[in-house]
Write a protein that holds these residues in place. Structure first.
Motif, PDB file in Angstrom:
ATOM      1  N   SER A   1     137.097  -2.869 108.686  1.00  0.00           N
ATOM      2  CA  SER A   1     136.732  -3.427 109.980  1.00  0.00           C
ATOM      3  C   SER A   1     137.788  -4.424 110.420  1.00  0.00           C
ATOM      4  O   SER A   1     138.070  -5.386 109.707  1.00  0.00           O
ATOM      5  CB  SER A   1     135.364  -4.126 109.884  1.00  0.00           C
ATOM      6  N   GLY A   2     138.374  -4.183 111.610  1.00  0.00           N
ATOM      7  CA  GLY A   2     139.351  -5.137 112.119  1.00  0.00           C
ATOM      8  C   GLY A   2     140.591  -4.465 112.659  1.00  0.00           C
ATOM      9  O   GLY A   2     140.564  -3.310 113.100  1.00  0.00           O
ATOM     10  N   ASN A   3     141.688  -5.190 112.601  1.00  0.00           N
ATOM     11  CA  ASN A   3     142.940  -4.745 113.183  1.00  0.00           C
ATOM     12  C   ASN A   3     143.666  -3.765 112.268  1.00  0.00           C
ATOM     13  O   ASN A   3     143.823  -4.013 111.069  1.00  0.00           O
ATOM     14  CB  ASN A   3     143.836  -5.968 113.442  1.00  0.00           C
ATOM     15  N   PHE A   4     144.118  -2.654 112.832  1.00  0.00           N
ATOM     16  CA  PHE A   4     144.971  -1.705 112.111  1.00  0.00           C
ATOM     17  C   PHE A   4     146.422  -2.144 112.329  1.00  0.00           C
ATOM     18  O   PHE A   4     147.177  -1.502 113.046  1.00  0.00           O
ATOM     19  CB  PHE A   4     144.763  -0.287 112.626  1.00  0.00           C
ATOM     20  N   GLY A   5     146.792  -3.256 111.733  1.00  0.00           N
ATOM     21  CA  GLY A   5     148.068  -3.885 112.039  1.00  0.00           C
ATOM     22  C   GLY A   5     149.200  -3.477 111.117  1.00  0.00           C
ATOM     23  O   GLY A   5     148.998  -2.838 110.074  1.00  0.00           O
ATOM     24  N   ARG A   6     150.406  -3.883 111.507  1.00  0.00           N
ATOM     25  CA  ARG A   6     151.594  -3.563 110.722  1.00  0.00           C
ATOM     26  C   ARG A   6     151.571  -4.207 109.344  1.00  0.00           C
ATOM     27  O   ARG A   6     152.203  -3.713 108.412  1.00  0.00           O
ATOM     28  CB  ARG A   6     152.848  -4.023 111.474  1.00  0.00           C
ATOM     29  N   ALA A   7     150.861  -5.314 109.206  1.00  0.00           N
ATOM     30  CA  ALA A   7     150.844  -6.037 107.935  1.00  0.00           C
ATOM     31  C   ALA A   7     149.911  -5.402 106.912  1.00  0.00           C
ATOM     32  O   ALA A   7     149.920  -5.805 105.740  1.00  0.00           O
ATOM     33  CB  ALA A   7     150.420  -7.487 108.168  1.00  0.00           C
ATOM     34  N   HIS A   8     149.141  -4.410 107.330  1.00  0.00           N
ATOM     35  CA  HIS A   8     148.150  -3.808 106.439  1.00  0.00           C
ATOM     36  C   HIS A   8     148.646  -2.459 105.916  1.00  0.00           C
ATOM     37  O   HIS A   8     149.362  -1.731 106.612  1.00  0.00           O
ATOM     38  CB  HIS A   8     146.823  -3.641 107.166  1.00  0.00           C
ATOM     39  N   GLU A   9     148.237  -2.149 104.694  1.00  0.00           N
ATOM     40  CA  GLU A   9     148.688  -0.920 104.033  1.00  0.00           C
ATOM     41  C   GLU A   9     147.547   0.083 104.003  1.00  0.00           C
ATOM     42  O   GLU A   9     146.433  -0.247 103.579  1.00  0.00           O
ATOM     43  CB  GLU A   9     149.147  -1.259 102.606  1.00  0.00           C
ATOM     44  N   PHE A  10     147.812   1.306 104.482  1.00  0.00           N
ATOM     45  CA  PHE A  10     146.757   2.307 104.571  1.00  0.00           C
ATOM     46  C   PHE A  10     147.000   3.531 103.687  1.00  0.00           C
ATOM     47  O   PHE A  10     146.070   4.309 103.468  1.00  0.00           O
ATOM     48  CB  PHE A  10     146.576   2.759 106.025  1.00  0.00           C
ATOM     49  N   ASP A  11     148.207   3.726 103.198  1.00  0.00           N
ATOM     50  CA  ASP A  11     148.480   4.926 102.403  1.00  0.00           C
ATOM     51  C   ASP A  11     147.573   5.002 101.182  1.00  0.00           C
ATOM     52  O   ASP A  11     147.054   6.080 100.840  1.00  0.00           O
ATOM     53  CB  ASP A  11     149.949   4.955 101.969  1.00  0.00           C
ATOM     54  N   THR A  12     147.378   3.874 100.507  1.00  0.00           N
ATOM     55  CA  THR A  12     146.528   3.864  99.315  1.00  0.00           C
ATOM     56  C   THR A  12     145.083   4.173  99.683  1.00  0.00           C
ATOM     57  O   THR A  12     144.403   4.945  98.984  1.00  0.00           O
ATOM     58  CB  THR A  12     146.616   2.490  98.628  1.00  0.00           C
ATOM     59  N   ILE A  13     144.621   3.613 100.772  1.00  0.00           N
ATOM     60  CA  ILE A  13     143.248   3.846 101.215  1.00  0.00           C
ATOM     61  C   ILE A  13     143.039   5.312 101.583  1.00  0.00           C
ATOM     62  O   ILE A  13     142.046   5.934 101.188  1.00  0.00           O
ATOM     63  CB  ILE A  13     142.937   2.931 102.419  1.00  0.00           C
ATOM     64  N   LEU A  14     143.987   5.880 102.316  1.00  0.00           N
ATOM     65  CA  LEU A  14     143.857   7.276 102.732  1.00  0.00           C
ATOM     66  C   LEU A  14     143.926   8.222 101.549  1.00  0.00           C
ATOM     67  O   LEU A  14     143.195   9.228 101.492  1.00  0.00           O
ATOM     68  CB  LEU A  14     144.947   7.606 103.753  1.00  0.00           C
TER      69      LEU A  14
ATOM     70  N   GLY B   1     137.572  -0.551 114.601  1.00  0.00           N
ATOM     71  CA  GLY B   1     138.613  -1.406 115.150  1.00  0.00           C
ATOM     72  C   GLY B   1     139.718  -0.618 115.819  1.00  0.00           C
ATOM     73  O   GLY B   1     139.581   0.567 116.127  1.00  0.00           O
ATOM     74  N   ASN B   2     140.827  -1.299 116.011  1.00  0.00           N
ATOM     75  CA  ASN B   2     141.955  -0.706 116.714  1.00  0.00           C
ATOM     76  C   ASN B   2     143.221  -1.409 116.263  1.00  0.00           C
ATOM     77  O   ASN B   2     143.173  -2.346 115.481  1.00  0.00           O
ATOM     78  CB  ASN B   2     141.775  -0.829 118.231  1.00  0.00           C
ATOM     79  N   GLY B   3     144.365  -0.961 116.779  1.00  0.00           N
ATOM     80  CA  GLY B   3     145.614  -1.621 116.442  1.00  0.00           C
ATOM     81  C   GLY B   3     146.775  -0.647 116.324  1.00  0.00           C
ATOM     82  O   GLY B   3     146.625   0.568 116.527  1.00  0.00           O
ATOM     83  N   HIS B   4     147.922  -1.193 115.987  1.00  0.00           N
ATOM     84  CA  HIS B   4     149.182  -0.458 115.992  1.00  0.00           C
ATOM     85  C   HIS B   4     149.134   0.801 115.127  1.00  0.00           C
ATOM     86  O   HIS B   4     149.690   1.845 115.518  1.00  0.00           O
ATOM     87  CB  HIS B   4     150.298  -1.384 115.498  1.00  0.00           C
ATOM     88  N   LYS B   5     148.504   0.738 113.975  1.00  0.00           N
ATOM     89  CA  LYS B   5     148.536   1.855 113.028  1.00  0.00           C
ATOM     90  C   LYS B   5     147.358   2.814 113.147  1.00  0.00           C
ATOM     91  O   LYS B   5     147.305   3.806 112.421  1.00  0.00           O
ATOM     92  CB  LYS B   5     148.605   1.319 111.588  1.00  0.00           C
ATOM     93  N   ARG B   6     146.429   2.551 114.051  1.00  0.00           N
ATOM     94  CA  ARG B   6     145.241   3.404 114.095  1.00  0.00           C
ATOM     95  C   ARG B   6     145.606   4.848 114.426  1.00  0.00           C
ATOM     96  O   ARG B   6     145.086   5.783 113.794  1.00  0.00           O
ATOM     97  CB  ARG B   6     144.216   2.886 115.099  1.00  0.00           C
TER      98      ARG B   6
END
Length: 426
Positions: free
Chosen positions: A226-239, A257-262
């Protein structure tokens, strides 16, 4: 003499820095300080909405500056919006700041302390920087276009402005230590941890959660982001963990949420044919407890290189909602240590998708453990991350800088929910 709090967004905007700054502004006003909030007229996730130039919510006066409105979708447009806010804030300060005023300058937009240092000095006002994050370190680390060439200049200017401030307040000790290593005088440095609204965000039982029913999640183990899909966050591990669990019909990933990486995350999920991921938009504040409570456990991620520069504010809301945290990032970082200290979740290193999936399965298969960690999360929040604690520390800091009329002080606790109640009553 007054306190001026400057942040690009303020109430009723629902961004993380707006909630923090609005909460503090309300608390200071209720304790007898003369407080003015200075912001833009925009709402960060509603580009069509325009807020009035002048407003009053309870004891808090809010003045909203005229700025450009190119939006967040392109870097050049965001840069122009930033610049226009800088110019408007500097002009307003020159016109309205007075000798002895205290100006709390936030870091949205970046480098605001540089722009305001001289105007405040000319007017005899004192600057207190509230460093929600560190720029240009974050932009340099993320390789944001246009920052590399001017990074060293921006660092020197930023440090120059901080060195001339009355106080520089960081949310974590790691950031305070980094500023000390950069030569910022120790007498100016303070650490006051961020917080969340523990009255508005409380644990909601799964069976009582209307959003779980509306989103068809009642019989699922839900892993939330929940929150910002920002550049500072890592999603590869989660996916990658979601892909490992795609054959478990009893487990769902809920992204809010929303953001740059969504868009990138959504594209990856489509390309890999995952049907165990659900997307939902940001929820209104009155449903935030249900929104955070819709998940059985929450994901938080942060690039290790940014540990000293950013603290994921979503973590405090997760604690308030009484849900375990699954952290992806530096195992010796701020969130990982807090999770271990509170026994309220697990942490894995970036790239350890197998470990993340294993922790999710363990929580799914052991409801009693999940419930125990959930209770521990709320307990840790109440012990260390409440609005009352954070605002009290800030009030103590302001007391040391600015006298307030004792007759006007309200000894009660005032925080952001009070803003909303007073707005509805007006």
């Amino acid at each position: 003499m007054k306190i001026i709090l400057i942040n690009r967004y303020l109430y009723p905007d629902e961004s993380a820095t707006s909630r923090m700054t609005s909460s503090l502004a309300s608390a200071l006003a209720a304790r007898g300080f003369d407080v003015v909030g200075l912001a833009s007229r925009d709402v960060h996730n509603d580009p069509q909405r325009r807020l009035p130039a002048d407003d009053r919510v309870g004891d808090l006066a809010i003045h909203r500056l005229a700025t450009s409105r190119f939006g967040r979708s392109r870097l050049w447009g965001r840069a122009i919006d930033y610049l226009s806010f800088h110019v408007s804030a500097a002009l307003w300060t020159l016109l309205h700041a007075r000798r002895g005023d205290v100006c709390v300058v936030c870091t949205d937009p970046p480098m605001l302390s540089v722009t305001l240092a001289l105007p405040l000095r000319l007017k005899g006002a004192r600057m207190v920087n509230w460093l929600h994050d560190l720029f240009p370190e974050v932009a340099l680390e993320l390789g944001v276009p246009g920052t590399g060439r001017f990074g060293s200049i921006a660092l020197r200017l930023r440090d120059w402005s901080l060195a001339r401030a009355e106080r520089n307040v960081a949310p974590i000790e790691a950031m305070t230590r980094l500023l000390g290593r950069r030569g910022i005088p120790a007498r100016t440095l303070a650490t006051i941890r961020h917080w969340a609204d523990g009255d508005g965000i409380r644990p909601v039982r799964r069976e009582d959660n209307a959003l779980r029913r509306d989103w068809d999640l009642t019989d699922k183990f839900v892993v939330g982001y929940s929150g910002n899909f920002g550049r500072a966050h890592e999603f590869d591990t989660i996916l990658a963990a979601a892909e490992r669990l795609k054959d478990r019909p009893d487990i769902r990933f809920l992204f809010i949420g929303n953001g740059h990486k969504r868009a990138t995350v959504e594209r990856w999920i489509r390309d890999h044919g995952l049907d165990n991921v659900v997307f939902r938009p940001f929820q209104p504040r009155e449903r935030l407890a249900e929104s955070l409570g819709a998940a059985d456990a929450h994901l938080v991620s942060l690039l290790p290189s940014l540990e000293s520069c950013i603290i994921p504010s979503k973590f405090y809301g997760i604690l308030a909602a009484g849900r375990p945290t699954l952290f992806v990032g530096d195992l010796d970082g701020e969130v990982a240590r807090a999770v271990a200290h509170g026994d309220c979740g697990h942490a894995v290193a970036i790239g350890d998708a197998e470990g993340l999936a294993r922790h999710i399965l363990a929580l799914r298969e052991a409801p009693a453990t999940c419930d125990r960690m959930a209770a521990n999360a709320r307990r840790l929040f109440e012990a260390e991350y409440t609005e009352a604690r954070g605002c009290t520390e800030w009030i103590g800091l302001m007391d040391s800088l600015l006298p307030r009329p004792a007759a006007n002080a309200d000894p009660g606790r005032i925080a952001e929910p009070r803003l909303a109640r007073e707005r509805k009553a007006s």
